[in-house]
Write a protein that holds these residues in place. Structure first.
Motif, PDB file in Angstrom:
ATOM      1  N   HIS A  39      11.883 -10.455   9.862  1.00  0.00           N
ATOM      2  CA  HIS A  39      13.164 -10.614  10.547  1.00  0.00           C
ATOM      3  C   HIS A  39      13.355  -9.660  11.709  1.00  0.00           C
ATOM      4  O   HIS A  39      14.075  -9.972  12.656  1.00  0.00           O
ATOM      5  N   GLN A  40      12.770  -8.508  11.639  1.00  0.00           N
ATOM      6  CA  GLN A  40      12.983  -7.514  12.701  1.00  0.00           C
ATOM      7  C   GLN A  40      11.683  -6.738  12.914  1.00  0.00           C
ATOM      8  O   GLN A  40      11.597  -5.558  12.591  1.00  0.00           O
ATOM      9  N   PRO A  41      10.672  -7.408  13.458  1.00  0.00           N
ATOM     10  CA  PRO A  41       9.378  -6.722  13.577  1.00  0.00           C
ATOM     11  C   PRO A  41       9.454  -5.579  14.590  1.00  0.00           C
ATOM     12  O   PRO A  41       9.911  -5.779  15.715  1.00  0.00           O
ATOM     13  N   PRO A  42       9.037  -4.409  14.189  1.00  0.00           N
ATOM     14  CA  PRO A  42       9.041  -3.274  15.122  1.00  0.00           C
ATOM     15  C   PRO A  42       7.862  -3.379  16.076  1.00  0.00           C
ATOM     16  O   PRO A  42       6.874  -4.059  15.772  1.00  0.00           O
ATOM     17  N   PRO A  43       7.948  -2.734  17.240  1.00  0.00           N
ATOM     18  CA  PRO A  43       6.840  -2.814  18.203  1.00  0.00           C
ATOM     19  C   PRO A  43       5.567  -2.154  17.682  1.00  0.00           C
ATOM     20  O   PRO A  43       4.476  -2.570  18.023  1.00  0.00           O
ATOM     21  N   SER A  44       5.731  -1.102  16.885  1.00  0.00           N
ATOM     22  CA  SER A  44       4.543  -0.469  16.307  1.00  0.00           C
ATOM     23  C   SER A  44       4.964   0.229  15.015  1.00  0.00           C
ATOM     24  O   SER A  44       6.130   0.584  14.846  1.00  0.00           O
ATOM     25  N   THR A  45       3.987   0.399  14.156  1.00  0.00           N
ATOM     26  CA  THR A  45       4.311   0.934  12.830  1.00  0.00           C
ATOM     27  C   THR A  45       3.252   1.943  12.408  1.00  0.00           C
ATOM     28  O   THR A  45       2.053   1.720  12.615  1.00  0.00           O
ATOM     29  N   ARG A  46       3.737   3.052  11.829  1.00  0.00           N
ATOM     30  CA  ARG A  46       2.839   4.036  11.214  1.00  0.00           C
ATOM     31  C   ARG A  46       3.205   4.141   9.746  1.00  0.00           C
ATOM     32  O   ARG A  46       4.386   4.040   9.396  1.00  0.00           O
ATOM     33  N   LEU A  47       2.197   4.365   8.936  1.00  0.00           N
ATOM     34  CA  LEU A  47       2.434   4.526   7.505  1.00  0.00           C
ATOM     35  C   LEU A  47       2.056   5.939   7.096  1.00  0.00           C
ATOM     36  O   LEU A  47       1.005   6.439   7.501  1.00  0.00           O
ATOM     37  N   ILE A  48       2.938   6.561   6.315  1.00  0.00           N
ATOM     38  CA  ILE A  48       2.639   7.906   5.798  1.00  0.00           C
ATOM     39  C   ILE A  48       2.758   7.851   4.284  1.00  0.00           C
ATOM     40  O   ILE A  48       3.796   7.440   3.745  1.00  0.00           O
ATOM     41  N   LEU A  49       1.681   8.245   3.627  1.00  0.00           N
ATOM     42  CA  LEU A  49       1.690   8.285   2.169  1.00  0.00           C
ATOM     43  C   LEU A  49       2.272   9.612   1.715  1.00  0.00           C
ATOM     44  O   LEU A  49       1.797  10.678   2.101  1.00  0.00           O
ATOM     45  N   ALA A  50       3.315   9.528   0.904  1.00  0.00           N
ATOM     46  CA  ALA A  50       3.918  10.756   0.384  1.00  0.00           C
ATOM     47  C   ALA A  50       3.409  10.966  -1.033  1.00  0.00           C
ATOM     48  O   ALA A  50       4.021  10.510  -2.005  1.00  0.00           O
ATOM     49  N   GLY A  51       2.225  11.596  -1.136  1.00  0.00           N
ATOM     50  CA  GLY A  51       1.708  11.976  -2.440  1.00  0.00           C
ATOM     51  C   GLY A  51       2.007  13.443  -2.661  1.00  0.00           C
ATOM     52  O   GLY A  51       3.074  13.933  -2.271  1.00  0.00           O
ATOM     53  N   GLY A  52       1.053  14.166  -3.262  1.00  0.00           N
ATOM     54  CA  GLY A  52       1.226  15.606  -3.398  1.00  0.00           C
ATOM     55  C   GLY A  52       1.350  16.259  -2.036  1.00  0.00           C
ATOM     56  O   GLY A  52       2.152  17.162  -1.825  1.00  0.00           O
ATOM     57  N   ASP A  53       0.566  15.766  -1.096  1.00  0.00           N
ATOM     58  CA  ASP A  53       0.674  16.179   0.310  1.00  0.00           C
ATOM     59  C   ASP A  53       0.806  14.906   1.135  1.00  0.00           C
ATOM     60  O   ASP A  53       0.157  13.897   0.840  1.00  0.00           O
ATOM     61  N   SER A  55       1.057  -5.338  13.985  1.00  0.00           N
ATOM     62  CA  SER A  55       1.518  -6.576  13.351  1.00  0.00           C
ATOM     63  C   SER A  55       1.563  -6.379  11.849  1.00  0.00           C
ATOM     64  O   SER A  55       1.034  -5.402  11.304  1.00  0.00           O
ATOM     65  N   TRP A  56       2.202  -7.344  11.175  1.00  0.00           N
ATOM     66  CA  TRP A  56       2.292  -7.265   9.725  1.00  0.00           C
ATOM     67  C   TRP A  56       0.905  -7.355   9.093  1.00  0.00           C
ATOM     68  O   TRP A  56       0.625  -6.718   8.084  1.00  0.00           O
ATOM     69  N   ARG A  57       0.007  -8.130   9.709  1.00  0.00           N
ATOM     70  CA  ARG A  57      -1.345  -8.257   9.168  1.00  0.00           C
ATOM     71  C   ARG A  57      -2.025  -6.886   9.134  1.00  0.00           C
ATOM     72  O   ARG A  57      -2.635  -6.509   8.129  1.00  0.00           O
ATOM     73  N   GLU A  58      -1.874  -6.125  10.217  1.00  0.00           N
ATOM     74  CA  GLU A  58      -2.493  -4.800  10.260  1.00  0.00           C
ATOM     75  C   GLU A  58      -1.821  -3.861   9.260  1.00  0.00           C
ATOM     76  O   GLU A  58      -2.483  -3.066   8.595  1.00  0.00           O
ATOM     77  N   VAL A  59      -0.479  -3.984   9.173  1.00  0.00           N
ATOM     78  CA  VAL A  59       0.245  -3.124   8.226  1.00  0.00           C
ATOM     79  C   VAL A  59      -0.196  -3.445   6.808  1.00  0.00           C
ATOM     80  O   VAL A  59      -0.448  -2.553   5.985  1.00  0.00           O
ATOM     81  N   ASN A  60      -0.303  -4.740   6.510  1.00  0.00           N
ATOM     82  CA  ASN A  60      -0.675  -5.151   5.159  1.00  0.00           C
ATOM     83  C   ASN A  60      -2.073  -4.649   4.809  1.00  0.00           C
ATOM     84  O   ASN A  60      -2.358  -4.302   3.658  1.00  0.00           O
ATOM     85  N   GLN A 101      13.328  -2.153  25.172  1.00  0.00           N
ATOM     86  CA  GLN A 101      12.663  -2.493  23.912  1.00  0.00           C
ATOM     87  C   GLN A 101      13.747  -2.778  22.892  1.00  0.00           C
ATOM     88  O   GLN A 101      14.689  -2.008  22.737  1.00  0.00           O
ATOM     89  N   SER A 102      13.604  -3.890  22.204  1.00  0.00           N
ATOM     90  CA  SER A 102      14.680  -4.294  21.290  1.00  0.00           C
ATOM     91  C   SER A 102      14.740  -3.380  20.079  1.00  0.00           C
ATOM     92  O   SER A 102      15.772  -3.217  19.463  1.00  0.00           O
ATOM     93  N   ALA A 103      13.642  -2.790  19.686  1.00  0.00           N
ATOM     94  CA  ALA A 103      13.663  -1.942  18.499  1.00  0.00           C
ATOM     95  C   ALA A 103      12.729  -0.763  18.708  1.00  0.00           C
ATOM     96  O   ALA A 103      11.815  -0.813  19.510  1.00  0.00           O
ATOM     97  N   ARG A 104      13.017   0.284  17.952  1.00  0.00           N
ATOM     98  CA  ARG A 104      12.167   1.476  18.037  1.00  0.00           C
ATOM     99  C   ARG A 104      10.912   1.278  17.205  1.00  0.00           C
ATOM    100  O   ARG A 104      10.874   0.413  16.320  1.00  0.00           O
ATOM    101  N   PRO A 105       9.897   2.098  17.439  1.00  0.00           N
ATOM    102  CA  PRO A 105       8.751   2.079  16.523  1.00  0.00           C
ATOM    103  C   PRO A 105       9.212   2.475  15.124  1.00  0.00           C
ATOM    104  O   PRO A 105      10.269   3.089  14.961  1.00  0.00           O
ATOM    105  N   LEU A 106       8.406   2.141  14.166  1.00  0.00           N
ATOM    106  CA  LEU A 106       8.786   2.377  12.783  1.00  0.00           C
ATOM    107  C   LEU A 106       7.741   3.257  12.112  1.00  0.00           C
ATOM    108  O   LEU A 106       6.544   3.053  12.294  1.00  0.00           O
ATOM    109  N   ILE A 107       8.234   4.242  11.373  1.00  0.00           N
ATOM    110  CA  ILE A 107       7.339   5.033  10.527  1.00  0.00           C
ATOM    111  C   ILE A 107       7.812   4.849   9.093  1.00  0.00           C
ATOM    112  O   ILE A 107       8.986   5.087   8.780  1.00  0.00           O
ATOM    113  N   VAL A 108       6.911   4.383   8.272  1.00  0.00           N
ATOM    114  CA  VAL A 108       7.266   4.108   6.879  1.00  0.00           C
ATOM    115  C   VAL A 108       6.683   5.206   6.007  1.00  0.00           C
ATOM    116  O   VAL A 108       5.481   5.475   6.038  1.00  0.00           O
ATOM    117  N   VAL A 109       7.558   5.852   5.267  1.00  0.00           N
ATOM    118  CA  VAL A 109       7.116   6.874   4.305  1.00  0.00           C
ATOM    119  C   VAL A 109       7.046   6.203   2.939  1.00  0.00           C
ATOM    120  O   VAL A 109       8.055   5.687   2.437  1.00  0.00           O
TER     121      VAL A 109
END
Lengths: 288, 583
Positions: free
Chosen positions: B124-138, B148-153, B86-94
């Motif tokens: 430029h460097q799409p990850p194979p999969s992406t998770r999003l974590i909202l860093a609010g109070g919790d 895909s970017w469409r799903e992320v968006n 796999q060219s890149a690892r999965p991505l988790i965005v905080v």
């Protein structure tokens, strides 16, 4: 002789009643017979007078003229001849090809021609190739009386000629019935057949399987005479080559026939009765 | 590198291979045919070689094509999985979800800049999969894994940046646990990391904030003050220079204040003023600045609850004393029908929901001067000191189920008991005639505590103004509750268990409908830490390690076998169509 062949002879004999052999004028010579020959003979038909020559039959001296002119004059009468048909049958195994009507067609055609010859007041001889050429027993009788018509020789007619050639009657009409499927030059064979003949006809008798290219697919072909085998894959191009080969063979025979004044035609065994017009076309038969 | 077959039973389809072979065997056998002579086959013999060539090359070619296609289709049917690099690892965005991300500079907020960065990263460097974590109070994970970017968006539409705090460290910990240390973690925020030297090879911290000058409301309250409401506003200049702003305070169409406030760097100013209790919503606003969220507060009138108290004491002097003390708290209702609290000398309660205060031993003669043990965590004991107090009480032990709040040795002076209906029964072991408690400040404090505790247990909201991110308590009697948020969103609670803690994710006015009664409370953005934009920065800290960019991942390779089979079948079709492979 096979029952099937016997039946074919009967059928041919019956069929031949409708036809008469066409006798060319050059053939009207031979033994004393029922037809007027082109030479003076011993018939009762007066033809001419000429001066007596030593050796002339004293019975034909016209004594009245001698009395009036003191010259020996003999009377000439029209010669009476019987024309003759020599049927040369290819007795090789290829004429008895399995799963075809070829053998029956040979018998039927031979009987037809013999009957047509009888209708034309011709005598006939039937020669069968094999280990040399042999006359069929009772061949001078009606075809139904013929015997030992066996098509099982491994020799081609050309080879049979080398072993024992037939003794054809001079100025007879000769008809060769064969599939002509053997290697070699047809010219030599035709020259021998044409030698001393009034006319020569070559009837190529083929089975439908001989004439038509085989179906597509894998085929192991077995030579009916030699037993040789060959495995061949048949496709459109191979079928075309086969047809070309057959056409080339027929063309070589046709050219040779033209060279030796013979006439040739090709008949399909399975379609024999419908192709008899071809025999009329080459002036071998005429309606009786 | 050994492939894993998802459906190995599909290999049974290989039984078709012998069937195919049998078909070809039968199809290719030579039919025997007797011919008159081989003279016409002489050319055939020569071309037989050609025919045989076709026979032995083309025909088997078709067979092998079909055989190979069959095998490939069977393998594809088994659903093979292969470990592929796999060219890149999965991505988790905080994602920093605090409202400081909404601070605008050059018409672009930090949130917008972070969004653009994320989009460029995907381009430029799409990850194979992406998770999003909202860093609010919790920290909160957004949906499932996006491919895909469409799903992320689509998921990014939930990134509102309304929280009063950003628990980024907790979110990073959660991210590390979610993908078992395999994914790259990307933090998008507006400030630097606590420790700028990031040693984690899988963490990149990107900040898109700018140090901007900002005025903010950092405190606001409105409390009952007799017949009026007392309001407190605190305005802070959260910048390194002195700045002025204009504060406008109004309720309804009345403007209470409209003053200019000049504050030095990092200074703040408190304003305290009274308004009539009947004044509706009070609105205070500051001039516009980069962060609009903290420029306005809305204060609703405080909730004034009073307790209907019945004093049923036989001792007239004591009854008068208690009545006076209750009136002094200001928490006693004018009427006493249907009482919610009863003072009496017997042990029986009055009313279905009334609490009782039992004066148990008025004739007690033991006087205690201390030390007194006070359960300071109890609502009744808040603020009670009992210094120098003489407490006359009977020397008795507490009854089973009673929870003592004040002791003298092993003698309970004040204890509480809760009956099966949830009513509280207070027992006061006090003889006021020889005690000094009623003469000390602890006396009104005790009564205030009693009434305040009773009020806190009455149905309805406990407060009308709250800070963003806190929980607002709602006491219910078990009925259904509908909460309407400031953005119009509704939350319905079909059955409540007596107490409900309402979340406040958005600033504004919330409506609560319970038991056909509508109440409102206001939520305001009051967080000095988040309003202070001076610490905001732009930059990158940490970088994903190169050695972690390649790894083996099990991937389905069905498509490979499918494509190969398709290519073979296309070749087969071409051979058959052009008669090169006709049999």
């Amino acid at each position: 002789m096979e029952t099937a062949l016997r039946q074919a002879l009967h059928a041919g004999e019956k069929l031949g009643l409708r036809y008469a052999l066409q006798i060319p004028q050059v053939a009207a010579s031979g033994w004393t017979g029922s037809r007027s020959g082109r030479r003076a003979g011993s018939s009762i038909d007066f033809q001419d007078f000429r001066e007596y020559q030593p050796g002339d039959d004293l019975r034909f001296i016209d004594w009245g003229i001698y009395a009036r002119s003191d010259r020996l004059t003999v009377k000439l009468f029209r010669e009476e001849v019987t024309p003759h048909l020599d049927l040369i049958l290819d007795g090789s195994r290829s004429m008895n090809l399995e799963d075809t009507a070829k053998a029956g067609a040979v018998a039927k055609l031979a009987a037809l021609l013999a009957t047509a010859a009888a209708n034309a007041q011709c005598t006939q001889s039937v020669w069968l190739s094999g280990e040399g050429f042999q006359r069929l027993p009772n061949d001078s009788l009606t075809p139904s009386a013929w015997d030992k018509l066996v098509l099982s020789s491994q020799r081609t007619p050309e080879q049979s000629f080398e072993i024992l050639p037939p003794k054809f009657r001079r100025l007879g009409v000769r008809v060769l019935i064969s599939d002509l499927l053997w290697p070699g030059e047809p010219a030599q064979m035709l020259r021998r057949l044409r030698d001393g003949a009034a006319a020569l006809f070559v009837v190529q008798l083929l089975a439908r399987d001989d004439a038509n290219p085989p179906e597509h697919g894998n085929l192991r072909v077995v030579d009916s005479e030699t037993g040789g085998e060959s495995e061949i894959y048949i496709d459109a191009s191979i079928a075309k080559q086969y047809s070309d080969n057959l056409a080339r063979l027929q063309q070589s025979w046709a050219d040779a026939c033209r060279q030796y004044g013979a006439r040739m035609t090709t008949l399909i065994a399975e379609n024999l009765e419908d192709s008899l017009g071809e025999l009329e076309a080459i002036q071998l038969l005429a309606p009786a | 590198m050994i492939p894993f077959l998802t459906y190995p039973l599909a290999l049974m389809a290989l039984a078709a291979v012998p069937a195919l072979a049998a078909i070809y065997l039968l199809r290719n056998r030579f039919r025997r045919r007797q011919v008159s002579s081989l003279v016409l086959w002489q050319f055939q013999v020569q071309s037989k070689a050609g025919g045989a060539k076709i026979n032995r090359l083309q025909l088997p070619l078709l067979f092998f094509l079909e055989l190979l296609a069959l095998v490939l289709l069977v393998v594809a049917a088994t659903g093979p999985q292969w470990k592929l690099p796999q060219s890149a690892r999965p991505l988790i965005v905080v994602l920093d979800d605090s409202y400081s991300m909404r601070a605008v500079s050059d018409n672009l907020s930090a949130q917008a800049r972070a969004h653009d960065f994320l989009e460029r990263l995907f381009r430029h460097q799409p990850p194979p999969s992406t998770r999003l974590i909202l860093a609010g109070g919790d920290p909160r994970s957004l949906g499932t894994t996006a491919k895909s970017w469409r799903e992320v968006n689509e998921l990014l539409s939930q990134w509102q940046c309304r929280a009063p705090a950003a628990a980024i460290d907790t979110a990073i910990t959660l991210a590390a646990e979610v993908d078992k240390q395999q994914a790259n973690i990307l933090v998008l925020t507006d400030h630097r990391p606590g420790d700028e030297k990031i040693s984690n090879q899988r963490l990149e911290w990107h900040a898109f904030g700018l140090p901007l000058d900002n005025f903010a409301m950092v405190n606001a309250s409105r409390t009952a003050f007799g017949e009026r409401d007392r309001c407190l506003l605190e305005v802070a200049n959260l910048s390194s220079n002195a700045h002025a702003t204009k504060l406008t305070v109004q309720y309804g169409s009345n403007t209470v204040q409209s003053t200019s406030i000049l504050l030095g760097a990092h200074e703040s100013q408190r304003l305290v003023f009274n308004i009539p209790a009947e004044a509706p919503l009070l609105r205070a606003t500051l001039d516009a600045d980069p962060l609009a969220e903290d420029n306005e507060v809305q204060l609703l009138p405080p909730i004034r609850k009073r307790v209907r108290v019945q004093v049923a004491l036989a001792n007239e002097n004591l009854a008068a004393l208690v009545s006076r003390t209750l009136d002094a708290t200001g928490l006693r209702a004018a009427i006493s029908e249907n009482p919610e609290l009863v003072f009496h000398e017997t042990g029986t309660a009055a009313g279905s929901n009334a609490w009782s205060m039992a004066w148990s031993t008025l004739a007690a003669t033991n006087a205690y001067t201390g030390p007194f043990i006070v359960d300071t965590s109890h609502p009744l004991a808040a603020g009670i000191a009992l210094e120098g107090v003489v407490w006359a009480a009977a020397a008795a032990t507490n009854a089973p189920g009673d929870v003592p709040v004040i002791f003298a040795g092993n003698t309970p002076l004040l204890s509480v008991h809760e009956d099966p209906l949830g009513r509280r029964q207070l027992t006061l072991n006090l003889n006021p005639e020889i005690s000094t408690l009623q003469n000390t400040p602890d006396w009104p404090i005790l009564f205030w505590n009693i009434l305040a505790w009773r009020i806190s247990e009455m149905p309805g909201l406990q407060e009308s103004n709250a800070r963003l991110g806190t929980e607002v308590d709602l006491k219910t009697t078990g009925e259904a509750v509908t909460v309407t948020q400031p953005d119009g969103g509704k939350r319905f609670f079909p059955k409540t268990g007596g107490e409900l803690a309402l979340e406040t994710p958005l600033p504004g006015i919330y409506s609560v409908v319970a038991n056909a009664t509508t109440n409102q409370f206001s939520v305001n953005v009051l967080a000095a830490d988040k309003s202070d934009l001076a610490a905001c920065a732009t930059g990158q800290w940490g970088k994903w390690g190169e050695d972690t960019e390649h790894r083996l991942v099990e991937a389905s390779v069905v498509w490979v076998f499918g494509l190969l089979a398709l290519a073979l079948l296309t070749t087969h079709l071409w051979l058959v169509a052009t008669a090169k492979g006709r049999s």
